[in-house]
Design a protein around this motif. Sequence first.
Motif, short mmCIF file in Angstrom:
data_model
loop_
_atom_site.label_atom_id
_atom_site.label_comp_id
_atom_site.label_asym_id
_atom_site.label_seq_id
_atom_site.Cartn_x
_atom_site.Cartn_y
_atom_site.Cartn_z
N ASN A 5 -45.61 -147.16 82.71
CA ASN A 5 -45.10 -145.88 83.44
C ASN A 5 -44.99 -144.88 82.21
N ILE A 6 -45.83 -143.79 82.17
CA ILE A 6 -45.81 -142.87 81.03
C ILE A 6 -45.58 -141.54 81.36
N CYS A 7 -44.46 -140.83 80.99
CA CYS A 7 -44.21 -139.50 81.13
C CYS A 7 -44.64 -138.65 80.01
N ILE A 8 -45.25 -137.56 80.62
CA ILE A 8 -45.88 -136.74 79.66
C ILE A 8 -45.43 -135.25 79.87
N ASP A 9 -44.97 -134.76 78.61
CA ASP A 9 -44.72 -133.36 78.78
C ASP A 9 -45.96 -132.45 78.80
N ILE A 10 -45.73 -131.24 79.01
CA ILE A 10 -47.00 -130.48 78.95
C ILE A 10 -47.05 -129.52 77.87
N ASP A 11 -46.18 -128.49 77.80
CA ASP A 11 -46.26 -127.44 76.69
C ASP A 11 -46.24 -127.98 75.42
N GLY A 12 -47.07 -128.05 74.49
CA GLY A 12 -46.79 -128.57 73.06
C GLY A 12 -47.19 -129.71 73.04
N LYS A 131 -38.69 -144.74 85.86
CA LYS A 131 -38.88 -146.08 85.16
C LYS A 131 -39.75 -146.15 83.86
N CYS A 132 -39.70 -145.07 83.16
CA CYS A 132 -40.46 -144.54 82.09
C CYS A 132 -40.49 -145.53 80.97
N ASP A 133 -41.69 -146.05 80.56
CA ASP A 133 -41.89 -146.92 79.52
C ASP A 133 -41.99 -146.24 78.16
N LEU A 134 -42.75 -145.07 78.30
CA LEU A 134 -42.84 -144.32 77.31
C LEU A 134 -43.04 -142.98 77.64
N PHE A 135 -42.67 -141.90 76.70
CA PHE A 135 -42.28 -140.62 77.04
C PHE A 135 -43.22 -139.92 75.90
#
Length: 187
Positions: A5-12, A131-135
């Motif tokens: 489960n990978i969460c990804i910011d957008i800006d920058g 349940k983020c494994d990686l951000f």
Amino acid sequence: MKKLNICIDIDGTVTDPYYFMPYFNKYFDKDLGPEDCHTCKLEDLYEVSLEEVIDFYLKEGYDMHLNAPVLEGVNEILWDLYETHNLYFVTARNKKMEKVTLDWMKANNMPPIKVHSLGSYYKVDKAKELKCDLFIEDNPENTKQLAQEGIKVLLIDTNYNKDLNLKNVIRVNSWYDIKNIIDKMSF
């Protein structure tokens, strides 16, 4: 292979970290470049009030976000990751900017990743809910909060996060670095 489960910011993070600068420079009549960008707090960087930043955002935010350039490798890597992992965009962007975010994703041939527009820089609760494994992040304060909660963060290297060095944080220079780390984590 482990599905992450990978969460990804957008800006920058998915976009060029400094894409906002020409818009802010024009609006606030400044001539700042990436080398001047040592903070994420735009009111401090441009020496204006938070209200002036919000006013700018309401007037120029749509065009600025719609025209944000994507970092090298992002499209191919996101499509590849999308096939094997659960991806979520978790952004501080306000809900009012969700339409432009979706328009931008379509214009840039992004996979249909679910967008969570928080309207806040605090991302820990959403990361836990997913349940983020990686951000994947660029903002030093967000990174600090996530890492202190035990969430592993891949930190895109920028001028405004150079001083951050924490447990659970891996500094990366490109999306190719990100892909290599995710591949190793999932096997």
